[in-house]
Design a protein around this motif. Structure first.
Motif, PDB file in Angstrom:
ATOM      1  N   SER A  22      29.435 -42.427 -24.396  1.00  0.00           N
ATOM      2  CA  SER A  22      30.228 -41.201 -24.538  1.00  0.00           C
ATOM      3  C   SER A  22      30.968 -41.138 -25.871  1.00  0.00           C
ATOM      4  O   SER A  22      31.601 -40.122 -26.173  1.00  0.00           O
ATOM      5  CB  SER A  22      31.243 -41.102 -23.390  1.00  0.00           C
ATOM      6  N   ASN A  23      30.907 -42.209 -26.640  1.00  0.00           N
ATOM      7  CA  ASN A  23      31.597 -42.277 -27.931  1.00  0.00           C
ATOM      8  C   ASN A  23      30.644 -41.819 -29.027  1.00  0.00           C
ATOM      9  O   ASN A  23      29.769 -42.570 -29.459  1.00  0.00           O
ATOM     10  CB  ASN A  23      32.063 -43.720 -28.186  1.00  0.00           C
ATOM     11  N   GLY A  24      30.794 -40.561 -29.479  1.00  0.00           N
ATOM     12  CA  GLY A  24      29.836 -40.011 -30.426  1.00  0.00           C
ATOM     13  C   GLY A  24      30.473 -39.320 -31.609  1.00  0.00           C
ATOM     14  O   GLY A  24      31.681 -39.414 -31.847  1.00  0.00           O
ATOM     15  N   LEU A  25      29.625 -38.585 -32.350  1.00  0.00           N
ATOM     16  CA  LEU A  25      30.001 -38.006 -33.636  1.00  0.00           C
ATOM     17  C   LEU A  25      29.704 -36.513 -33.684  1.00  0.00           C
ATOM     18  O   LEU A  25      28.652 -36.066 -33.222  1.00  0.00           O
ATOM     19  CB  LEU A  25      29.211 -38.717 -34.747  1.00  0.00           C
ATOM     20  N   THR A  26      30.644 -35.751 -34.246  1.00  0.00           N
ATOM     21  CA  THR A  26      30.352 -34.408 -34.723  1.00  0.00           C
ATOM     22  C   THR A  26      29.956 -34.550 -36.184  1.00  0.00           C
ATOM     23  O   THR A  26      30.793 -34.900 -37.024  1.00  0.00           O
ATOM     24  CB  THR A  26      31.577 -33.483 -34.612  1.00  0.00           C
ATOM     25  N   LYS A  66      24.051 -41.016 -32.255  1.00  0.00           N
ATOM     26  CA  LYS A  66      25.430 -40.732 -31.874  1.00  0.00           C
ATOM     27  C   LYS A  66      25.844 -39.287 -32.161  1.00  0.00           C
ATOM     28  O   LYS A  66      26.976 -38.896 -31.874  1.00  0.00           O
ATOM     29  CB  LYS A  66      26.379 -41.688 -32.612  1.00  0.00           C
ATOM     30  N   ILE A  67      24.954 -38.502 -32.750  1.00  0.00           N
ATOM     31  CA  ILE A  67      25.295 -37.121 -33.091  1.00  0.00           C
ATOM     32  C   ILE A  67      25.174 -36.247 -31.844  1.00  0.00           C
ATOM     33  O   ILE A  67      24.087 -36.012 -31.333  1.00  0.00           O
ATOM     34  CB  ILE A  67      24.387 -36.585 -34.216  1.00  0.00           C
ATOM     35  N   PHE A  98      32.227 -46.870 -33.545  1.00  0.00           N
ATOM     36  CA  PHE A  98      31.226 -47.062 -32.501  1.00  0.00           C
ATOM     37  C   PHE A  98      31.152 -48.514 -32.029  1.00  0.00           C
ATOM     38  O   PHE A  98      30.743 -48.776 -30.898  1.00  0.00           O
ATOM     39  CB  PHE A  98      29.864 -46.569 -32.978  1.00  0.00           C
ATOM     40  N   GLU A  99      31.563 -49.448 -32.871  1.00  0.00           N
ATOM     41  CA  GLU A  99      31.659 -50.843 -32.462  1.00  0.00           C
ATOM     42  C   GLU A  99      32.928 -51.092 -31.652  1.00  0.00           C
ATOM     43  O   GLU A  99      32.952 -51.944 -30.767  1.00  0.00           O
ATOM     44  CB  GLU A  99      31.639 -51.758 -33.687  1.00  0.00           C
TER      45      GLU A  99
END
Length: 398
Positions: free
Chosen positions: A273-277, A300-301, A266-267
């Motif tokens: 738009s940069n996220g996590l499942t 970010k989820i 994420f950094e």
């Protein structure tokens, strides 16, 4: 405010029909164009046809799982520019059809790994199991990957020798098939030759011979830097899936296994738009607490897989259903619900799609047939357990 209940569907060959999914009380369908080879561009008309087929059953195609990242992107091969162009084209085609959440992974060669696809539980149901010594036996003595012994400690090497001595030739072939083909072929698997899948698999591994963790991270950053401006433009959220399991296999690097890995991701690119499942199952067999990871990266989820594991030894685990296991699922659900409420209050797109991930095969599951990890009754049981837990949290304030 409930989480967006979803169900993974593998297309018309899936033994679970769209009509059946609608009867379960979910609203979202998680699917993909599984017949399209990894690396090829998705056609907007074909996306629209599938979206309309899903909508005709009163459901919404809410998450793409997955838009696969071809190995040439992960290795940054000479095909990289063409593959990126195709990927961006697919993002555009999906957004034109109102599909904005994409689950993807950056795991080299293997999307996930298990050594036993029918592990018998005390209640008579079956789930999937991973045993590191068994996997090492596959790697060392069946696949015979060059210099594989350098990637294992002495205790694991000895355990692998004991394992291989107990396996018949038929059992060895089944183990290799399950790891390379059975768990991969229904999700854009890279190996297509049924007569030489071990040889083809070794060729894929060779492509990573000069790629360590640092290089793979650089390749991920390059991928993100190239696609995320377009994802932002099209309103698409990219949600990276954690490594499964979250430790190195086959000498391959892992870069999405820990909270520090996600912090780096994420950094590396601070796009929204940069996220996590958030996959509670994948993360639950590592050294960190899943709820702490969820709390740390809650903003970010963009998608969640909910399931549980029990750990039975050093890098040995089996899937234990949804509520029982290492993960405090009630606490995790609270974190997701609190984050969804926060998003609603600040006026952003708040819905968090969740699906029951994997499941214990029970009742008629073994007769009906299913893709590894995706039984009908076992997942439906998990969906009902999670829904009940969610209701208790929201209405009874447990």
């Amino acid at each position: 405010m409930r989480l967006e209940k979803s169900w993974r569907w593998f297309g018309e060959k899936d033994p679970v029909s769209l009509q059946g999914i609608r009867q379960m009380g979910v609203t979202g369908v998680v699917t993909s164009l599984y017949h399209v080879p990894a690396g090829a561009a998705w056609d907007a008309n074909e996306i629209n046809d599938l979206k309309n087929r899903i909508a005709s059953h009163g459901l919404k195609w809410n998450v793409v799982e997955s838009l696969p990242v071809e190995e040439g992107i992960k290795t940054h091969s000479k095909e990289y520019d063409r593959l990126i162009e195709n990927y961006i084209g697919s993002l555009k085609a999906l957004s034109e059809n109102g599909i904005y959440t994409i689950c993807y992974n950056f795991m080299p060669v293997l999307d996930w790994a298990r050594t036993d696809l029918s592990y018998r539980l005390p209640n008579g149901g079956t789930s999937m199991k991973f045993d590191y010594a068994v996997f090492a036996a596959f790697d060392l003595f069946i696949l015979q990957r060059p210099n594989a012994e350098k990637d294992y400690d002495q205790k694991t090497l000895l355990s692998a020798e004991e394992v291989i001595q107990k396996l018949s030739k038929k059992q060895q072939n089944e183990l290799a098939f399950n790891i390379i083909v059975a768990t991969q072929s229904f999700i854009h698997g890279s190996v297509s030759d049924p007569n030489n899948f071990c040889g083809q698999f070794l060729q894929l591994l060779e492509r990573y011979s000069d790629i360590n963790e640092d290089q793979l991270r650089l390749n991920l950053k390059c991928f993100l830097d190239d696609i995320l401006p377009y994802a932002e433009k099209y309103g698409v959220k990219m949600a990276i899936h954690p490594d499964d399991p979250p430790f190195s296999l086959l000498g391959l690097p892992r870069i999405a296994s820990t909270s520090d890995d996600f912090e780096w991701i994420f950094e590396a690119n601070k796009s929204n738009s940069n996220g996590l499942t958030l996959c509670s199952g994948s993360l639950s067999v590592g050294d960190e607490d899943v709820c702490e990871i969820a709390s740390r990266f809650s903003e970010k989820i963009y998608f969640a897989h909910l399931r549980n594991n029990e750990v039975a030894g050093y890098r040995v685990f089996y899937e234990s259903g949804h509520l029982e296991g290492r993960v405090d699922m009630i606490k995790l659900l609270r974190i997701l619900l609190d984050e969804q409420a926060r998003r609603s209050q600040v006026g952003v797109d708040y819905a968090i799609p969740v699906r029951p991930d994997h499941g214990i095969a029970i009742l008629q599951d073994e007769i009906l047939g299913h893709n590894p990890g995706y039984p009908l009754y076992g997942r439906f049981r998990g969906l009902m357990e999670l829904s009940g837990a969610e209701r208790a949290i929201l209405e009874l304030k447990v």
